[in-house]
Scaffold this motif. Structure first.
Motif, PDB file in Angstrom:
ATOM      1  N   ARG A 145      -0.756   8.488  -2.306  1.00  0.00           N
ATOM      2  CA  ARG A 145      -1.833   9.122  -3.068  1.00  0.00           C
ATOM      3  C   ARG A 145      -2.855   9.765  -2.127  1.00  0.00           C
ATOM      4  NH1 ARG A 145      -6.882   8.699  -4.350  1.00  0.00           N
ATOM      5  NH2 ARG A 145      -7.237   6.746  -3.258  1.00  0.00           N
ATOM      6  N   ARG A 146      -3.253   9.033  -1.103  1.00  0.00           N
ATOM      7  CA  ARG A 146      -4.269   9.564  -0.187  1.00  0.00           C
ATOM      8  C   ARG A 146      -3.776  10.805   0.539  1.00  0.00           C
ATOM      9  NH1 ARG A 146      -7.595   4.389   2.309  1.00  0.00           N
ATOM     10  NH2 ARG A 146      -7.835   3.323   0.320  1.00  0.00           N
ATOM     11  N   HIS A 147      -2.518  10.841   0.892  1.00  0.00           N
ATOM     12  CA  HIS A 147      -2.000  12.021   1.572  1.00  0.00           C
ATOM     13  C   HIS A 147      -1.746  13.177   0.604  1.00  0.00           C
ATOM     14  CE1 HIS A 147      -1.765   9.418   5.029  1.00  0.00           C
ATOM     15  NE2 HIS A 147      -1.623  10.514   5.753  1.00  0.00           N
TER      16      HIS A 147
ATOM     17  N   TYR B  62     -11.169   5.635   6.570  1.00  0.00           N
ATOM     18  CA  TYR B  62     -10.671   5.664   5.191  1.00  0.00           C
ATOM     19  C   TYR B  62      -9.283   5.027   5.095  1.00  0.00           C
ATOM     20  CZ  TYR B  62      -9.099   8.047   0.844  1.00  0.00           C
ATOM     21  OH  TYR B  62      -8.603   8.356  -0.397  1.00  0.00           O
ATOM     22  N   MET B  63      -8.452   5.225   6.100  1.00  0.00           N
ATOM     23  CA  MET B  63      -7.085   4.725   6.083  1.00  0.00           C
ATOM     24  C   MET B  63      -6.946   3.311   6.655  1.00  0.00           C
ATOM     25  SD  MET B  63      -5.449   7.121   4.604  1.00  0.00           S
ATOM     26  CE  MET B  63      -3.755   6.672   4.907  1.00  0.00           C
TER      27      MET B  63
ATOM     28  N   GLU C  45      -3.736  13.868  -1.643  1.00  0.00           N
ATOM     29  CA  GLU C  45      -5.093  14.387  -1.830  1.00  0.00           C
ATOM     30  C   GLU C  45      -5.790  14.587  -0.483  1.00  0.00           C
ATOM     31  OE1 GLU C  45      -6.915  11.433  -4.354  1.00  0.00           O
ATOM     32  OE2 GLU C  45      -5.541  11.860  -6.006  1.00  0.00           O
ATOM     33  N   LEU C  46      -5.032  15.019   0.527  1.00  0.00           N
ATOM     34  CA  LEU C  46      -5.588  15.225   1.866  1.00  0.00           C
ATOM     35  C   LEU C  46      -6.838  16.084   1.787  1.00  0.00           C
ATOM     36  CD1 LEU C  46      -5.117  14.781   4.937  1.00  0.00           C
ATOM     37  CD2 LEU C  46      -3.918  16.984   4.931  1.00  0.00           C
ATOM     38  N   TRP C  47      -7.884  15.615   2.435  1.00  0.00           N
ATOM     39  CA  TRP C  47      -9.147  16.354   2.417  1.00  0.00           C
ATOM     40  C   TRP C  47      -8.940  17.756   2.993  1.00  0.00           C
ATOM     41  CZ3 TRP C  47     -11.963  12.132   5.680  1.00  0.00           C
ATOM     42  CH2 TRP C  47     -12.070  10.948   4.937  1.00  0.00           C
TER      43      TRP C  47
ATOM     44  N   GLU D 284      -0.629   3.801  -2.556  1.00  0.00           N
ATOM     45  CA  GLU D 284      -1.956   4.255  -2.127  1.00  0.00           C
ATOM     46  C   GLU D 284      -1.856   5.208  -0.942  1.00  0.00           C
ATOM     47  OE1 GLU D 284      -6.129   4.698  -2.104  1.00  0.00           O
ATOM     48  OE2 GLU D 284      -4.676   4.103  -3.639  1.00  0.00           O
ATOM     49  N   TYR D 285      -0.979   4.912  -0.007  1.00  0.00           N
ATOM     50  CA  TYR D 285      -0.785   5.799   1.150  1.00  0.00           C
ATOM     51  C   TYR D 285      -0.319   7.176   0.668  1.00  0.00           C
ATOM     52  CZ  TYR D 285       0.597   7.390   5.788  1.00  0.00           C
ATOM     53  OH  TYR D 285       0.701   8.104   6.959  1.00  0.00           O
TER      54      TYR D 285
ATOM     55  N   TYR E 102       0.784  -1.232   0.000  1.00  0.00           N
ATOM     56  CA  TYR E 102       0.000   0.000   0.000  1.00  0.00           C
ATOM     57  C   TYR E 102       0.822   1.291   0.000  1.00  0.00           C
ATOM     58  CZ  TYR E 102      -4.250  -2.677   0.689  1.00  0.00           C
ATOM     59  OH  TYR E 102      -5.297  -3.539   0.513  1.00  0.00           O
TER      60      TYR E 102
ATOM     61  N   TRP F  97     -11.503   9.959   8.464  1.00  0.00           N
ATOM     62  CA  TRP F  97     -10.162   9.757   7.909  1.00  0.00           C
ATOM     63  C   TRP F  97      -9.587   8.434   8.403  1.00  0.00           C
ATOM     64  CZ3 TRP F  97      -7.348  11.619   4.071  1.00  0.00           C
ATOM     65  CH2 TRP F  97      -5.991  11.321   4.029  1.00  0.00           C
TER      66      TRP F  97
END
Length: 103
Positions: A20-22, A78-79, A24-26, A17-18, A14, A75
């Motif tokens: 990518r998610r950070h 989600y993680m 695109e931090l909300w 993916e980790y 991951y 969050w």
């Protein structure tokens, strides 16, 4: 202002993916952290062990109820699929003790 450091653990497979998610931090997550006195937040990854090392600055006031905020709980959920978590989806963290600082 206090400096806080801790480790977390990423699940195998991951890394991308980790990141990518950070990347695109909300916006509401960023705002929540800033409103609660958290700044200068960095997370480092040891790709061999999948150990995440996080460090940030934190004001002494205002974060006591951060764990109760809905944005943070979303969050965490989600993680949860990509990192080690507790049953409430909060990440398993291990606080680190400062043993040296060069100013």
């Amino acid at each position: 202002m206090e400096r806080i450091a801790f480790t977390m653990k990423l699940k195998p497979g991951y890394i991308a993916e980790y990141k990518r998610r950070h990347a695109e931090l909300w916006p509401e997550m960023k705002q929540l952290l800033q409103e609660n006195g958290i700044s200068d937040y960095s997370i480092f990854l040891d790709e061999e062990s999948l150990l995440l090392f996080a460090v940030h600055r934190q004001e002494e006031t205002g974060i006591s109820n951060l764990k109760e905020k809905e944005v943070l709980k979303r969050w965490w959920k989600y993680m949860a699929e990509i990192m080690d978590t507790h049953s409430d989806y909060s990440p398993v963290t291990h606080p680190l003790t400062l043993v040296f600082h060069l100013d």
